[in-house]
Design a protein around this motif. Structure first.
Motif, PDB file in Angstrom:
ATOM      1  N   GLY A  60     -31.930 -32.128 -30.488  1.00 39.77           N
ATOM      2  CA  GLY A  60     -32.781 -32.113 -31.672  1.00 39.77           C
ATOM      3  C   GLY A  60     -32.086 -32.487 -32.960  1.00 39.77           C
ATOM      4  O   GLY A  60     -32.691 -32.408 -34.032  1.00 39.77           O
ATOM      5  N   LEU A  61     -30.819 -32.908 -32.882  1.00 37.39           N
ATOM      6  CA  LEU A  61     -30.052 -33.250 -34.079  1.00 37.39           C
ATOM      7  C   LEU A  61     -29.585 -34.702 -34.007  1.00 37.39           C
ATOM      8  O   LEU A  61     -29.393 -35.259 -32.912  1.00 37.39           O
ATOM      9  CB  LEU A  61     -28.833 -32.342 -34.215  1.00 37.39           C
ATOM     10  N   VAL A  62     -29.399 -35.334 -35.152  1.00 37.47           N
ATOM     11  CA  VAL A  62     -28.860 -36.685 -35.186  1.00 37.47           C
ATOM     12  C   VAL A  62     -27.419 -36.664 -34.695  1.00 37.47           C
ATOM     13  O   VAL A  62     -26.618 -35.810 -35.111  1.00 37.47           O
ATOM     14  CB  VAL A  62     -28.932 -37.271 -36.617  1.00 37.47           C
ATOM     15  N   VAL A  63     -27.076 -37.594 -33.802  1.00 37.65           N
ATOM     16  CA  VAL A  63     -25.698 -37.744 -33.344  1.00 37.65           C
ATOM     17  C   VAL A  63     -25.045 -38.785 -34.237  1.00 37.65           C
ATOM     18  O   VAL A  63     -25.504 -39.932 -34.318  1.00 37.65           O
ATOM     19  CB  VAL A  63     -25.643 -38.167 -31.867  1.00 37.65           C
ATOM     20  N   ALA A  64     -24.015 -38.421 -34.940  1.00 35.77           N
ATOM     21  CA  ALA A  64     -23.441 -39.254 -36.000  1.00 35.77           C
ATOM     22  C   ALA A  64     -22.743 -40.485 -35.454  1.00 35.77           C
ATOM     23  O   ALA A  64     -22.153 -40.470 -34.359  1.00 35.77           O
ATOM     24  CB  ALA A  64     -22.459 -38.428 -36.822  1.00 35.77           C
ATOM     25  N   VAL A  68     -17.264 -39.926 -30.538  1.00 36.48           N
ATOM     26  CA  VAL A  68     -16.661 -40.391 -29.291  1.00 36.48           C
ATOM     27  C   VAL A  68     -17.169 -39.507 -28.161  1.00 36.48           C
ATOM     28  O   VAL A  68     -17.089 -38.273 -28.236  1.00 36.48           O
ATOM     29  CB  VAL A  68     -15.119 -40.361 -29.374  1.00 36.48           C
ATOM     30  N   LEU A  69     -17.693 -40.137 -27.108  1.00 35.12           N
ATOM     31  CA  LEU A  69     -18.350 -39.400 -26.027  1.00 35.12           C
ATOM     32  C   LEU A  69     -17.770 -39.810 -24.682  1.00 35.12           C
ATOM     33  O   LEU A  69     -17.450 -40.991 -24.447  1.00 35.12           O
ATOM     34  CB  LEU A  69     -19.850 -39.692 -26.033  1.00 35.12           C
ATOM     35  N   GLN A  70     -17.687 -38.815 -23.792  1.00 36.76           N
ATOM     36  CA  GLN A  70     -17.274 -39.061 -22.422  1.00 36.76           C
ATOM     37  C   GLN A  70     -18.495 -39.450 -21.584  1.00 36.76           C
ATOM     38  O   GLN A  70     -19.553 -38.819 -21.679  1.00 36.76           O
ATOM     39  CB  GLN A  70     -16.607 -37.816 -21.830  1.00 36.76           C
ATOM     40  N   ALA A 129     -25.784 -44.188 -35.863  1.00 38.10           N
ATOM     41  CA  ALA A 129     -26.312 -42.843 -35.617  1.00 38.10           C
ATOM     42  C   ALA A 129     -27.458 -42.900 -34.619  1.00 38.10           C
ATOM     43  O   ALA A 129     -28.207 -43.873 -34.564  1.00 38.10           O
ATOM     44  CB  ALA A 129     -26.773 -42.221 -36.929  1.00 38.10           C
ATOM     45  N   VAL A 130     -27.616 -41.856 -33.835  1.00 31.23           N
ATOM     46  CA  VAL A 130     -28.670 -41.778 -32.816  1.00 31.23           C
ATOM     47  C   VAL A 130     -29.644 -40.666 -33.187  1.00 31.23           C
ATOM     48  O   VAL A 130     -29.245 -39.503 -33.322  1.00 31.23           O
ATOM     49  CB  VAL A 130     -28.062 -41.515 -31.422  1.00 31.23           C
ATOM     50  N   LYS A 131     -30.928 -41.047 -33.344  1.00 27.79           N
ATOM     51  CA  LYS A 131     -31.948 -40.056 -33.663  1.00 27.79           C
ATOM     52  C   LYS A 131     -32.407 -39.352 -32.393  1.00 27.79           C
ATOM     53  O   LYS A 131     -32.435 -39.951 -31.307  1.00 27.79           O
ATOM     54  CB  LYS A 131     -33.144 -40.727 -34.331  1.00 27.79           C
TER      55      LYS A 131
END
Length: 419
Positions: A60-64, A68-70, A129-131
């Motif tokens: 439910g939050l924007v991912v900035a 960096v993601l696995q 950013a990802v909504k």
């Protein structure tokens, strides 16, 4: 001679009721639904990716941007469900089922791959950013389980059939097409277009017109043929039409009061009940309607081409509409562009053109060349204008009843469809 309203009521009183049948969706094009179609599933049937990229968890939050993601795995369209609960991200293809626990998709163009093993991304950096929920098609977002997607009375077209295929609907209940036969009468008629005309002969244009228009009106033409002005030949043709299953029979010609207008007497000799003969209309006043001994309905249309067209559009089609389980047809009321001369006391059916004025309003123009033998006027017409009343003049600006060329066809206006 009776009024049109009285004749129409007699027709509708005699019209058989609609009969439903099941048909495969693939064969249901242009059929009328007899029952509503209720969806037995959600569409889409599961949450899926709207584009190639990476599925991730937003909670439910924007991912900035810059995160960096696995990457825990990959999912293609058609793969079984995956559990993404323990991963930051999951490589995913368009249409693929969203892994459990992941709720958003970042397009592949907005990702920098930092690490890969055998060509498979293992670590990524977001470049945008990802909504929450972006680029995800949700289960039931298009159609929900138990939703009514098509109502009874709807005519199926390619768009409706595509939706039904997507929902897994294999068969639908539709109204049976009324089975109709067409008989052209007249020794002067020639059916072979390659045959040279001899003195006094004309082409049989009524029969192909009626056959084509009947199909467009939702009927199934089970027999058609031409006979001379001969009772025995007519009886044989009518017997063949009824043997083919015709519940409605149309003939053209031989219903006026000339020496060769034999159909009224021929019908009576067969035990038919003539319910009316001659209606206060123009063109087409000599029109005859009867119930045959076996219960089939019989329309004797005049032989002039436009008289036959009027008979089909304003007498036969309302009956077909009732047999297809449809509500009575509605019409437009539009102002006339110019004065129109009409036969006083008769309902006048004129070939007309509905046009869009500069101010955006619709009006109707009655075309020149309204004689019932003229066919060329039909090329310019996109509607029928109906003028009632005792007056010999319908004035410019007065309202005319306007109906489309066929009861199942929307009015065509300068390349656009108008309801």
């Amino acid at each position: 001679m009776i009024a049109y309203a009285q004749a129409l009521q007699l027709l509708l009183d005699q019209a058989p009721g609609a009969v439903a049948e099941g048909v495969a969706v693939a064969q249901a094009d242009e059929r009328i639904l007899a029952a509503a179609v209720v969806s037995g599933q959600d569409l889409p049937p599961f949450n899926n990716a709207a584009m190639d990229g990476f599925a991730l968890r937003s909670d439910g939050l924007v991912v900035a941007a810059g995160s960096v993601l696995q990457v825990g795995g990959w999912q293609a369209a058609g793969d079984e469900a995956s559990d993404g609960d323990g991963a930051d991200a999951w490589e995913i293809m368009t249409g693929a089922r969203m892994p459990a626990g992941l709720d958003s998709v970042v397009p592949v163009e907005q990702v920098e791959v930092l690490d890969a093993v055998d060509g498979r991304p293992r670590r990524i950096r977001l470049q945008a950013a990802v909504k929450p929920g972006q680029h995800v098609r949700l289960r039931g977002q298009d159609v929900a389980l138990d939703e009514t997607v098509l109502a009874a009375g709807a005519m199926l077209d390619i768009n409706a059939m595509t939706l039904l295929h997507a929902l897994g609907v294999a068969e639908v209940q539709v109204q049976q097409r009324p089975q109709v036969a067409v008989i052209s009468t007249g020794k002067e008629l020639i059916s072979d277009a390659t045959q040279a005309l001899q003195s006094g002969q004309i082409r049989d244009s009524n029969r192909p017109f009626l056959v084509s228009r009947l199909a467009a009106a939702g009927a199934e033409v089970v027999w058609d043929g031409r006979v001379s002005d001969d009772v025995a030949a007519f009886d044989a043709a009518l017997d063949a039409a009824l043997a083919a299953g015709a519940r409605v029979v149309l003939s053209t010609g031989a219903v006026s009061q000339g020496r060769y207008d034999f159909i009224p007497d021929a019908l009576r000799a067969r035990g038919a009940e003539i319910l009316f003969h001659k209606v206060a209309i123009r063109p087409g006043k000599p029109l005859l309607f009867a119930r045959l001994a076996n219960g089939s309905l019989y329309f004797g249309l005049p032989g002039n081409p436009i008289s036959a067209a009027v008979g089909l559009r304003f007498f036969v089609e309302p009956v077909l509409r009732r047999m297809l389980g449809l509500k009575d047809e509605t019409s437009l009321q539009l102002p006339l562009q110019a004065d129109v001369r009409k036969p006083p006391g008769l309902r006048f059916h004129a070939r007309a053109r509905v046009e869009l004025e500069a101010d955006g309003r619709l009006s109707v123009r009655v075309l020149s060349g309204q004689e019932s033998f003229r066919l060329k006027t039909m090329l310019r017409a996109n509607a029928w204008a109906v003028l009632d009343g005792d007056s010999a003049l319908a004035e410019a600006g007065s309202l005319a009843r306007v109906q489309g060329w066929g009861h199942l066809q929307p009015l065509q206006l300068d390349g656009q469809e108008k309801a």
